[in-house]
Scaffold this active site. Structure first.
Site, short mmCIF file in Angstrom:
data_model
loop_
_atom_site.label_atom_id
_atom_site.label_comp_id
_atom_site.label_asym_id
_atom_site.label_seq_id
_atom_site.Cartn_x
_atom_site.Cartn_y
_atom_site.Cartn_z
N GLU A 259 0.86 -1.19 0.00
CA GLU A 259 0.00 0.00 0.00
C GLU A 259 0.89 1.22 0.00
O GLU A 259 1.95 1.23 0.63
CB GLU A 259 -0.89 0.01 1.24
CG GLU A 259 -1.69 1.32 1.35
CD GLU A 259 -2.81 1.29 2.38
OE1 GLU A 259 -2.70 0.55 3.36
OE2 GLU A 259 -3.78 2.05 2.18
N CYS A 460 -6.53 1.09 2.71
CA CYS A 460 -7.45 2.21 2.61
C CYS A 460 -7.24 3.02 1.34
O CYS A 460 -8.18 3.65 0.84
CB CYS A 460 -7.30 3.09 3.84
SG CYS A 460 -7.93 2.28 5.30
N ASN A 587 -12.37 -3.33 0.89
CA ASN A 587 -11.28 -3.40 1.87
C ASN A 587 -11.85 -3.08 3.24
O ASN A 587 -12.21 -1.95 3.50
CB ASN A 587 -10.19 -2.39 1.52
CG ASN A 587 -9.13 -2.31 2.58
OD1 ASN A 587 -8.42 -3.28 2.83
ND2 ASN A 587 -9.02 -1.17 3.25
N GLU A 588 -11.93 -4.09 4.07
CA GLU A 588 -12.45 -3.96 5.43
C GLU A 588 -13.56 -2.91 5.53
O GLU A 588 -13.52 -2.03 6.39
CB GLU A 588 -11.32 -3.71 6.44
CG GLU A 588 -10.44 -2.52 6.24
CD GLU A 588 -9.39 -2.36 7.36
OE1 GLU A 588 -9.34 -1.28 7.94
OE2 GLU A 588 -8.64 -3.33 7.62
#
Ligand code: AHR
Length: 860
Positions: A259, A460, A587-588
């Protein structure tokens, strides 16, 4: 002795009816919050037998948290209002903050497990304060009435908490607040009173007790080991293979999670040396908190006679609006850039310098210099800068000396006005000599892990802070000047120079499967921007286009060169398909109805158009709780191939949860443990965290039939620019600093297998805490025939492991033994490798706090 026990049993039996007799049928409960921690403490309960004396359950234990908006500033639950509604279902509404015209809702069957939250956006009032709710049995619907700062009251109705009637103004009398006040520990709180069966309170108590028990277990660290294991003698472990139970496990178990956090991309893995080369840094990147973070950031003029301004009237490309304008009256001054904390150059190395240039007034050349320590010029070149329209110019600069803090200088050699953009300085020596490539040492350090896959671009970053910040892969391909840079939600700028093409190419270069993760049509659940945080979701009338973007990605990666997107890949220099097999969606995320609607749409389209691609779902940011439960329910409902689980936990959690996947239903979705790491207070990476992760990884190998992939997170962090700790690999401009946790990842990556060889394990100690700190795993790599034994000893004493390799022919075979050991707090332990000989029975001595890998050759 027997008599004594009989007496005790008798006395207990005598007491039992008294206890039961004292147990009430029902009890009063009050639901409330305290306002503490800026209203983020969530929903509590207190109980009373007489409506006078109230006792908080679990000392303000939180049974429901608000998930709305950003950590730190939001996640507030103001004046929750709880009622028992239809079909014995509890309904809770609460105020979110002082400004948003929305409230929150969640429901529960038992006051313990609360389902999905929703945040209905209202059409009347200026905000939504202190909502209350009641059930109208006659109309079979719920009404929510709220106050607003315009001095008015409004009401909405719903039957299902999914759709609501438009808000209508109501008389103040309609605001029928039935709250009571209760004094708890001397403090007066306001809440709703409920008369409930004793069993309800019992469950609340049990929930609190279970949570406290887990918290104690999870907080176990090696600091208490001296006391916990006082007097412990060296431990013996006997292992005997159970060949008939051999099972196939995933050969993709260990991968990496990349990321762009902590300057992992620009200023990190992406080898570009110029910072803000596109002049697109903007105040918005840092939410206006840094006035120096603008188009001029990292650039300045040295000398006099030249003025430097930023313009956007006639850009190189509409996606890169800003560029520099140099107005020179008298020559001598230069526009300079110091890169990311200085430019690191090596003697004799070549650097590709390129820039777009356009002459506005006058004619003349531009001198490009690489300047080192004490303003010594290390290399220079003169380029023609007389072009009247944008032109890309490239030169090669060879550095005459080494310098860590070099800078680049662009000096107009004549008076006039010159526009410059996309000023780039790239080492010629990139990983695998790729143009627009990656920093060699960092890329190699990653490749050394032997990751089977690379997940990118987040985290994120993939789903972004608000709808406008969702990572769109199409913005990151093609010529650099046409890519769309954007704000990085970790508080800086993404140039998109490291884009989807480069990610795919890197995967290919290191022999790893690409696993791109795309937003599920909703931004990060901690978003601060737009649509009530993450709950906004891409409007449904734009979702077709969004789904098409995802389908197009498959075409870009795998399509024939004659297809629209396959052609673009070929144009970038890669006619051969990238052979994409996996895509992560989400994503989560907060699992809401908004999420489900969009996720389902994407999944159906993928299943229909690309059944060959494995789509991975998401089950929230934790190993339990609403998103985890709701995510799994959705995975079951939609028969998702695999789900992405995330959990950052204490070493104690990893030690005490090794059986987490042993109980997973093998007929359901597979698991990709996409983000995990052991976190200690202060967030170090040391032997303790590394061994806890190693121990857990053996549990993943044991469950490698259901856990098919895993990746530690985050991967990279540039010193001085770190938003998250711990990370696997730290670096600065000149050095790569790997961690003990990296050693563990590398040992597992380099020693993976595709068959798990179960064994009967007998540990000489009966102490549970001892047993949990010894972990073993034996796998076979059927390609090489090698059998690999991994042994972790997280105890303060030595352990001897004896293995009977029943069923495998190991006669005086050579093996490689690798040991990682140290004191729990050691941060610099590195592997020690030796060659050993091994027989049908093998005995290994494991030092205290150590990880041992023995790789046994079973074939010539
Ligand atoms: O790994 C860092 C962050 O942790 C990721 O971006 C996010 O998915 C998680 O919360």
């Amino acid at each position: 002795m027997l008599k004594k026990w009989l007496l005790i049993c008798f006395l207990l039996l005598q007491l039992m009816p008294v206890c039961f007799a004292n147990k009430p049928d029902s009890v009063y409960l009050v639901s409330y919050t305290t306002g503490k921690n800026n209203n983020t403490n969530g929903l509590h309960f207190a109980r009373s037998h007489d409506l006078t004396r109230w006792e908080s359950i679990g000392n303000e234990f939180t049974f429901l948290w608000s998930d709305y908006g950003r950590w730190g500033t939001q996640k507030k639950m103001i004046s929750p209002y709880v009622i028992l509604g239809k079909n014995g279902e509890w309904q809770c509404v609460w105020q979110l903050n002082e400004q948003d015209r929305a409230f929150a809702h969640a429901s529960s069957n038992d006051l313990v497990y609360w389902g999905r939250q929703s945040y209905p956006v209202l059409n009347k009032g200026v905000n939504c304060l202190q909502p209350i709710i009641w059930y109208n049995a006659s109309a079979d619907n719920y009404t929510v009435v709220y106050k607003s700062n315009d001095g008015k009251y409004y009401a909405v109705s719903t039957t299902d908490f999914k759709s609501y009637t438009p808000a209508a103004e109501v008389a103040p009398a309609a605001y029928n607040d039935e709250s009571i006040t209760a004094i708890i520990d001397g403090v007066t709180v306001k809440g709703q009173m409920h008369k409930v069966a004793w069993a309800v309170v019992q469950k609340l108590n049990q929930t609190f007790e279970a949570s406290s028990f887990k918290r104690t277990e999870n907080s176990e660290t090696t600091v208490q080991d001296a006391q916990r294991f006082a007097g412990l003698k060296p431990v013996d472990v006997k292992m005997s293979l159970l060949p008939s139970k051999t099972k196939a496990i995933s050969d993709m178990l260990l991968g990496i999670f990349f990321e762009d956090i902590n300057y992992a991309a620009d200023g990190g893995l992406y080898a570009e040396l110029i910072q803000n080369r596109d002049f697109e840094y903007s105040l918005a990147d840092k939410e206006g908190n840094d006035t120096a973070w603008n188009s001029t950031n990292s650039w300045s003029v040295k000398g006099t006679g030249t003025a430097f301004t930023i313009d956007s009237v006639s850009p190189v490309h509409k996606n890169n609006l800003h560029y520099a304008v140099l107005k020179t009256v008298t020559t001598g001054a230069a526009l300079t850039n110091t890169g990311f904390d200085g430019i690191n150059v090596k003697k004799g190395d070549q650097y590709n310098c390129s820039l777009f240039v356009k002459r506005n007034i006058g004619r003349g050349n531009l001198l490009i210099k690489l300047v080192g320590n004490n303003n010594v010029v290390l290399s220079e070149a003169v380029v023609n800068a007389s072009t009247s329209s944008w032109k890309k110019i490239s030169v090669v600069l060879t550095s005459s000396a080494e310098a860590k803090d070099a800078y680049i200088a662009l000096q107009p050699l004549s008076a006039g006005s010159l526009s410059l953009d996309m000023i780039s300085l790239f080492p010629k020596n990139t990983f695998k000599a790729r143009p627009n490539g990656l920093r060699v040492d960092l890329a190699q350090t990653i490749a050394d892990i032997h990751p089977r896959f690379v997940r990118f671009p987040g985290g994120c970053v993939a789903h972004g802070d608000g709808l406008g910040n969702i990572y769109r892969w199409k913005n990151t391909i093609g010529p650099l000047e046409s890519r769309k840079p954007q704000r990085n939600l970790w508080g800086y700028h993404q140039s998109a120079g490291l884009g989807y093409f480069e990610y795919f190419r890197f995967c290919e270069d290191i022999g790893a499967e690409p696993v791109p993760v795309l937003a599920a049509g909703v931004p990060c659940q901690n978003s601060a921007v737009g649509g009530g945080g993450q709950q906004g979701g891409i409007p449904m009338n734009e979702m077709d286009e969004y789904v098409q973007d995802i389908l197009d990605l498959v075409e870009y990666a795998n399509g024939d060169v004659t297809t629209t997107w396959g052609k673009q890949r070929a144009a970038a220099g890669h006619p051969k398909p990238f052979n994409l097999k996996y895509i992560g969606i989400g994503n989560e995320d907060l699992i809401t109805d908004i999420f489900e609607e969009r996720y389902t749409m994407i999944l159906h389209a993928m299943k229909q158009q690309h059944p060959e691609i494995t789509v991975i779902g998401t089950v929230g940011p934790n190993a339990e709780g609403t998103d985890y439960e709701e995510g799994w329910k959705l995975a079951d409902k939609l028969a998702i191939a695999a789900v992405d689980e995330h959990y950052y936990q204490s070493p104690g959690w990893f030690i005490n949860n090794q059986s987490f996947y042993d109980k997973y239903d093998r007929s359901k979705s597979k698991v990709y443990l996409g983000e995990y790491a052991a976190h200690l207070p202060g967030r170090p990476s040391n032997i303790e965290t590394a061994l806890a992760e190693a121990l857990y990884l053996t549990a993943l190998e044991r469950n490698g039939d259901v856990v098919t992939m895993s990746s530690y997170a985050p991967l990279l962090a540039k010193e001085g620019h770190t938003q998250w700790k711990p990370d696997l690999i730290y670096f600065d401009n000149t050095e790569v600093k790997t961690t003990t946790d990296y050693e563990v990842q590398k040992l597992f990556g380099q020693n993976s297998g595709n068959e798990y060889l179960p064994a009967e394990v007998i540990i000489s100690s009966s102490q549970d805490a001892v047993k949990k700190r010894i972990a073993t795993s034996i796998v076979r790599d059927t390609k090489t025939g090698d059998v690999i034994v991994k042994m972790i000893n997280l105890l303060p004493v030595a352990t001897t492991v004896t293995i009977d390799f029943k069923g495998i022919n190991i006669a005086n075979t050579s093996a490689i033994k690798t040991v990682l050991a140290g004191k729990p707090a050691d941060t610099n332990s590195r592997r020690v490798v030796s060659s050993i000989n091994i027989g049908q029975t093998f005995t290994a001595s494991l030092a205290d706090y150590s990880f041992t890998v023995v790789r046994i050759k079973t074939r010539e």
